[in-house]
Motif scaffolding. Structure first.
Motif, short mmCIF file in Angstrom:
data_model
loop_
_atom_site.label_atom_id
_atom_site.label_comp_id
_atom_site.label_asym_id
_atom_site.label_seq_id
_atom_site.Cartn_x
_atom_site.Cartn_y
_atom_site.Cartn_z
N GLU A 52 0.84 -1.20 0.00
CA GLU A 52 0.00 0.00 0.00
C GLU A 52 0.88 1.25 0.00
N ILE A 53 1.95 1.21 0.78
CA ILE A 53 2.80 2.38 0.95
C ILE A 53 4.26 2.00 0.68
N VAL A 54 4.91 2.78 -0.16
CA VAL A 54 6.32 2.59 -0.45
C VAL A 54 7.07 3.86 -0.09
N ILE A 55 8.20 3.69 0.61
CA ILE A 55 9.02 4.81 1.08
C ILE A 55 10.39 4.67 0.43
N ILE A 56 10.77 5.63 -0.39
CA ILE A 56 12.03 5.56 -1.14
C ILE A 56 13.02 6.55 -0.52
N LEU A 57 14.14 6.04 -0.02
CA LEU A 57 15.15 6.88 0.63
C LEU A 57 16.31 7.18 -0.33
N GLY A 58 17.11 8.17 0.05
CA GLY A 58 18.33 8.46 -0.71
C GLY A 58 18.11 9.15 -2.03
N MET A 59 17.14 10.10 -2.07
CA MET A 59 16.80 10.76 -3.33
C MET A 59 17.62 12.04 -3.54
N GLU A 60 18.94 11.95 -3.33
CA GLU A 60 19.82 13.10 -3.55
C GLU A 60 20.52 12.98 -4.91
N GLU A 61 20.93 14.11 -5.44
CA GLU A 61 21.74 14.09 -6.66
C GLU A 61 23.03 13.32 -6.37
N GLY A 62 23.45 12.57 -7.34
CA GLY A 62 24.68 11.80 -7.19
C GLY A 62 24.48 10.44 -6.55
N ASN A 63 23.36 10.29 -5.82
CA ASN A 63 23.06 9.01 -5.18
C ASN A 63 22.07 8.19 -6.02
N PHE A 64 21.00 8.85 -6.48
CA PHE A 64 20.01 8.16 -7.28
C PHE A 64 19.34 9.16 -8.20
N PRO A 65 19.74 9.22 -9.48
CA PRO A 65 20.65 8.30 -10.15
C PRO A 65 22.10 8.49 -9.68
N PHE A 66 22.86 7.41 -9.75
CA PHE A 66 24.25 7.43 -9.33
C PHE A 66 25.03 8.39 -10.23
N TYR A 67 25.94 9.16 -9.62
CA TYR A 67 26.58 10.26 -10.34
C TYR A 67 27.27 9.83 -11.63
N SER A 68 27.85 8.61 -11.65
CA SER A 68 28.62 8.19 -12.83
C SER A 68 27.74 7.82 -14.02
N THR A 69 26.40 7.75 -13.82
CA THR A 69 25.50 7.35 -14.90
C THR A 69 24.86 8.53 -15.62
N VAL A 70 24.97 9.73 -15.04
CA VAL A 70 24.18 10.87 -15.52
C VAL A 70 24.52 11.22 -16.97
N ASP A 71 25.78 11.10 -17.36
CA ASP A 71 26.19 11.46 -18.71
C ASP A 71 26.30 10.26 -19.64
N LYS A 72 25.76 9.12 -19.22
CA LYS A 72 25.79 7.91 -20.04
C LYS A 72 24.35 7.46 -20.27
N PRO A 73 23.79 7.76 -21.44
CA PRO A 73 22.35 7.54 -21.66
C PRO A 73 21.87 6.13 -21.32
N LYS A 74 22.60 5.09 -21.73
CA LYS A 74 22.14 3.73 -21.46
C LYS A 74 22.09 3.45 -19.96
N GLU A 75 23.12 3.91 -19.25
CA GLU A 75 23.17 3.66 -17.80
C GLU A 75 22.13 4.51 -17.07
N LEU A 76 21.93 5.75 -17.53
CA LEU A 76 20.92 6.60 -16.91
C LEU A 76 19.53 6.01 -17.13
N ASN A 77 19.29 5.46 -18.32
CA ASN A 77 17.99 4.84 -18.58
C ASN A 77 17.75 3.65 -17.66
N GLU A 78 18.81 2.91 -17.34
CA GLU A 78 18.63 1.80 -16.41
C GLU A 78 18.30 2.33 -15.02
N GLN A 79 18.93 3.43 -14.62
CA GLN A 79 18.59 4.03 -13.34
C GLN A 79 17.13 4.48 -13.33
N ARG A 80 16.66 4.98 -14.47
CA ARG A 80 15.25 5.35 -14.58
C ARG A 80 14.35 4.12 -14.40
N ARG A 81 14.79 3.02 -14.99
CA ARG A 81 13.98 1.80 -14.86
C ARG A 81 13.94 1.33 -13.41
#
Length: 605
Positions: A522-551
């Protein structure tokens, strides 16, 4: 009306579910979150076995994990499934070992150790580290996951999906595999690659599989990578085996293992295979579904709610001052008490974090606050041996809840793997011995450690597992379990608590985002929603890896039926090469995108 008949009537109301169920040709089902794919797949298996496949022929249902295989087995039993020969419900690793390598490898001159000698996880990691140290490759340049991903993707075959080149991985993988052979050992990647190679190159192997399995069904196709994909393409093109594959490209989140959505999509686009889309979500309300599409940054999915019609979702965006610990405290001191006040059962609450270490930290905070909780998909539950021990404990305490034949059959199979085929007389003797041993072990029901010692010593369990081709890799799980019940998190467990281990009974669920697939709350709580953490900083400029973070974010959101909390901190302290440093943190891009769409109706704390 029995459960099978009831579920069959239910799917007749969904034209797409029923079309998948009725298909009599190779079929690919793209199944969105909450679309009932497990129900369709289990109904399909029951129909095939009951009406289309005559014994002694059977079918194989290949899953991603032992937990998924267990779920399928339990679901089938609830539908009235009676165990029969040549029906395989197991992982891809077990299928390759039991149905391809063991029966056929000895017939050919191949470069693989027989009997199988599977390298331990510890030795495997050491071998990799030794190689990169010798080559002078820094651990930050190449991780073992990158090498594994490369090894999984370079297998040749019919697929037109191109793999990503990686010179470092290529070099290290070549040496790694050579040394494995020199040690007369294999790992699971080698096992799957060799099984695929046999199926591709050996007509006799294909004919035998075709005779045994007129249908092969695959769950979570997007998670199983290129070797399985090449195996399926070969079986489809060169045998009369029919394929029934179920998956969701939007839930492909294991790219680090070489699993990418392209393989499922390639199969889906094959003009000679029937394709079905399941787009009705029977879990979440429409506003949760729409938010999940925002998480993907796509607007063409057209998922619609099949339940909770007209219900409003709640999105809470929580900002803490500093550190993950404040987020843990907010969950424990504010969110969970509010849920309790609103009569939300604890088992309908899930907290998602990024890492295993965060699970441990959150668990400690919850423990101090006396909040009942458990870790979903605990690492030890990946072991068939540990799950079997848990079922033994359950039977001892309540022999009506687990059939004795199930747990004794597992033991007899372990014996036969080690000793060869057992006679009927041997099986009867061993079954009686096992029965009396379990009955006698109840005297240790108040101490899990003593119970395990008694059982393992009398069954010579460690020796049996270490010398079983199918289970020898699980010896590390047994050693870990021994340590945990002696000095770790299971130290205070009795048999009853062990039997309930892994079941959400009036407990808050804790999970990593990766491990949350298949769960719903019923309820989901998602932690760690900071820049660099999620999505992980090393994926931001890599489209395929960023898309996986989106998934991954999509998977996280779609675990919720109605309410979603997103928490972040304005400052986070991290370990750097200069020591601990505290950084100011902006909201994650995922946080911002979702907040902007929800701003007019958001519950903002």
């Amino acid at each position: 009306m029995d459960l099978y008949a009831q579920k069959l009537e239910d799917i007749k109301n969904d034209v797409d579910q029923y079309a998948a169920f009725k298909s009599n040709i190779s079929t690919v089902v793209k199944a969105g979150p909450g679309s009932g794919k497990t129900t369709v797949l289990t109904l399909k298996i029951m129909d095939l076995l009951g009406n289309k496949i005559k014994a002694p022929r059977g079918l194989a249902c290949i899953t991603y994990s032992n937990e998924a295989a267990k779920e399928f087995t339990e679901r089938l039993k609830s539908f009235g499934y009676q165990k029969r020969p040549n029906v395989v419900l197991d992982t891809i690793h077990s299928f390759c070992i039991a149905e391809v390598i063991i029966p056929f490898a000895h017939l050919y001159d191949i470069d693989i150790s027989l009997p199988l000698n599977i390298i331990s996880k510890t030795d495997r990691t050491k071998l990799f580290n030794d190689i990169i140290d010798e080559l002078g490759i820094g651990k930050s340049t190449l991780k073992i996951e990158a090498m594994d991903k490369y090894r999984n993707q370079v297998i040749s075959g019919d697929s037109l999906v191109e793999h990503e080149p990686n010179d470092f991985a290529n070099r290290v993988a070549h040496i790694f595999e050579g040394r494995l052979r020199a040690m007369n050992k294999v790992d699971f990647i080698e096992i799957i690659k060799w099984a695929t190679k046999f199926i591709q190159e050996k007509e006799y192997v294909r004919k035998c599989l075709e005779a045994k399995f007129p249908w092969i069904l695959i769950d979570e196709y997007q998670d199983l990578g290129k070797p399985l994909h090449e195996m399926v393409l070969t079986l489809f093109h060169k045998t009369n085996i029919k394929i029934f594959a179920v998956g969701d490209p939007d839930q492909s989140i294991y790219g680090f293992q070489g699993a990418i959505p392209d393989y499922l999509l390639e199969l889906y686009d094959n003009p000679n295979i029937m394709s079905v889309d399941l787009k009705t979500n029977y879990r979440s309300n429409q506003e949760i579904i729409d938010a999940a599409s925002i998480a993907l940054n796509l607007d063409d999915r057209e998922y619609k709610a099949g339940t909770r019609i007209g219900e409003k979702a709640e999105f809470h965006f929580i900002t803490c001052e500093s550190e993950m610990n404040e987020q843990y405290e907010y969950v424990v001191n504010t969110i969970i008490p509010d849920c309790i006040a609103n009569n939300i059962p604890l088992e309908e609450i899930c907290v998602l974090v990024g890492t295993g270490n965060q699970i441990k930290s959150l668990s400690a905070v919850m423990g101090e606050a006396n909040i009942p909780h458990y870790v979903a998909k605990h690492e030890l539950l990946k072991s068939k041996i540990i799950v079997w021990l848990k079922e033994c404990a359950t039977w001892i305490l309540d022999n009506s809840s687990v059939p004795f034949t199930d747990i004794s059959d597992f033991w007899l199979n372990l014996l036969s793997n080690h000793q060869g085929t057992l006679t009927d007389e041997d099986r009867l003797f061993e079954r009686k011995y096992f029965f009396s041993l379990l009955k006698e072990s109840i005297k240790y029901q108040d101490n899990l450690h003593l119970w395990f010692i008694y059982l393992s010593e009398n069954l010579k369990l460690g020796y049996m597992v270490a010398n079983s081709q199918k289970h020898q890799n699980e010896i590390e799980y047994i050693l870990s379990f021994q340590e945990q019940i002696k000095n770790g998190e299971f130290q205070e467990f009795d048999l009853r608590r062990f039997a309930r281990f892994g079941k959400s009974e009036n407990q808050v669920t804790i999970s990593t985002r990766h491990s949350s697939k298949g769960l719903e709350f019923e309820i989901v709580i998602i932690l760690g929603m900071e820049e660099g953490n999620f999505p992980f900083y090393s994926t931001v400029d890599k489209p395929k890896e960023l898309n996986e973070q989106r998934r991954i974010f999509f998977v996280s959101i779609t675990r919720a039926k109605r309410v979603c909390y997103l928490l972040r901190s304005e400052r986070i302290t991290s370990q750097t090469k200069y020591g601990l440093r505290t950084f100011s943190k902006n909201p994650s891009m995922f946080w911002r995108e979702l907040y902007e769409t929800q701003r007019s109706k958001v519950q903002y704390d």
